[in-house]
Structure formats: structure tokens, C-alpha cells
Design a protein around this motif. Structure first.
Motif, short mmCIF file in Angstrom:
data_model
loop_
_atom_site.label_atom_id
_atom_site.label_comp_id
_atom_site.label_asym_id
_atom_site.label_seq_id
_atom_site.Cartn_x
_atom_site.Cartn_y
_atom_site.Cartn_z
N PRO A 181 0.83 -1.08 -0.03
CA PRO A 181 0.02 -0.06 -0.07
C PRO A 181 0.97 1.24 0.16
O PRO A 181 2.06 1.24 0.54
N ARG A 182 0.67 2.22 -0.54
CA ARG A 182 1.04 3.57 -0.87
C ARG A 182 0.25 4.21 0.35
O ARG A 182 -0.82 4.02 0.64
N GLY A 183 1.07 5.70 0.74
CA GLY A 183 0.48 6.35 1.72
C GLY A 183 0.70 7.61 1.37
O GLY A 183 1.28 8.29 0.75
N ILE A 184 -0.43 8.36 1.66
CA ILE A 184 -0.56 9.83 1.65
C ILE A 184 -0.98 10.31 2.95
O ILE A 184 -2.09 10.16 3.66
N VAL A 185 -0.15 11.51 3.48
CA VAL A 185 -0.31 12.14 4.64
C VAL A 185 -0.88 13.34 4.32
O VAL A 185 0.08 14.40 3.95
N LEU A 186 -1.94 13.96 4.67
CA LEU A 186 -2.22 15.49 4.64
C LEU A 186 -1.74 16.22 5.68
O LEU A 186 -2.23 15.81 6.74
N PHE A 187 -0.80 16.93 5.51
CA PHE A 187 -0.09 17.51 6.66
C PHE A 187 -0.78 19.05 6.90
O PHE A 187 -0.61 19.99 5.90
N ALA A 188 -1.44 19.23 7.92
CA ALA A 188 -2.02 20.75 8.35
C ALA A 188 -1.30 21.21 9.58
O ALA A 188 -0.83 20.61 10.34
N HIS A 189 -1.99 22.49 9.81
CA HIS A 189 -1.29 23.13 11.08
C HIS A 189 -1.79 22.57 12.39
O HIS A 189 -0.72 22.40 13.16
N GLY A 190 -3.21 22.57 12.39
CA GLY A 190 -3.79 22.40 13.71
C GLY A 190 -4.20 23.33 14.35
O GLY A 190 -3.75 24.57 14.20
N ALA A 191 -5.25 23.28 15.29
CA ALA A 191 -5.98 24.20 15.76
C ALA A 191 -6.61 23.65 17.37
O ALA A 191 -6.73 22.62 17.33
N ARG A 192 -6.90 24.84 18.13
CA ARG A 192 -7.31 24.34 19.31
C ARG A 192 -8.88 23.94 19.34
O ARG A 192 -9.42 22.91 19.77
N ASP A 193 -9.74 24.65 18.35
CA ASP A 193 -10.95 24.20 17.93
C ASP A 193 -10.91 22.93 17.18
O ASP A 193 -10.43 22.96 15.99
N ALA A 194 -11.59 21.81 17.49
CA ALA A 194 -11.67 20.61 16.89
C ALA A 194 -12.35 20.87 15.41
O ALA A 194 -12.22 20.09 14.33
#
Length: 129
Positions: A8-21
Motif C-alpha cells: 500500500p502507498r500512503g498519503i499524509v495530509l499535513f496541516a497546521h492544527g488548531a485548538r478548536d476541533a
């Protein structure tokens, strides 16, 4: 036949993140759309720089545990600020060191792709109606 073709190949979507879900909801929808489009041979994960989990190391480790031998990290950012220029390469290098048998690569931020910008421009124009 290439052994990687069976892994299997993988893709990771990388984002900043925040306190509010709730902030993560569009990224979760994007991941779900990508899963539907990519089929069962591709693992799709989200990872965050800060304030949310998993971090990049955790997302990559989970994909490696699922058998991925090739992982692409896609920064879901509009441009190459300090996080993408400085923090992300360090995090990718740490993942490569932890999993030397896995091909881990990064892409430019999605906001620098012309197709993404075209889609955003079309969205903005639809708002004029």
C-alpha cells in the motif's frame, strides 16, 4: 513484478492544527474524498504540526505499520511560510531516520498548485452570482 506495486502507498495530509476541533472538519472531508478516489491500495491519513493529533511521526508510523513502503506528505497550506520551509523538512527527515526502509517524500503546499488555485478562483467567481 515490482514488490512496491503490491505494497500500500500512503498519503499524509499535513496541516497546521488548531485548538478548536471544528477547524479540522474540512481536512477530514478532504481525507474522506481522497480515500474514496484512491482505492484500497492507498492509506490516507491526516497529521498536524501542533495542537492536534496525530503529529507527522505518528501518522507515518501508523502507515508503516499498515505496510506502506512509499509515503507522500502533502502540506495542506497555501504557501511556504516558516512551518513548510523549516519545520516540515525537519519532521520529514526525522520520519526518514525512523523508517529508513520507507520512501518518504514531501510535495509543495497545495496552495502553490495551479489546479488548486484555479478551483479557488472558480469558487470565488461563483460567489458573485
Amino acid at each position: 513484478m515490482n514488490a512496491n506495486a503490491l505494497s500500500p502507498r500512503g498519503i499524509v495530509l499535513f496541516a497546521h492544527g488548531a485548538r478548536d476541533a471544528r477547524w479540522a472538519e474540512p481536512f477530514e472531508r478532504l481525507a474522506a474524498k481522497l480515500r474514496a478516489l484512491s482505492g484500497s491500495g492507498t492509506q490516507v491519513s491526516l497529521a498536524y504540526l501542533e495542537l492536534m493529533t496525530p503529529d507527522l511521526a505518528g501518522a507515518v508510523a501508523a502507515q508503516v505499520a499498515a505496510g506502506c513502503t512509499s509515503i507522500t506528505v502533502v502540506p495542506v497550506f497555501f504557501g511556504q511560510g516558516g512551518h513548510v520551509r523549516r519545520d516540515l523538512p525537519l519532521a520529514i527527515d526525522a520520519c526518514r531516520a525512523a523508517h529508513p526502509h520507507v520512501d518518504i517524500r514531501g510535495t509543495v503546499p497545495v496552495g502553490e498548485d495551479d489546479a488548486v488555485l484555479d478551483a479557488l478562483a472558480a469558487y470565488c467567481l461563483r460567489q458573485l452570482s
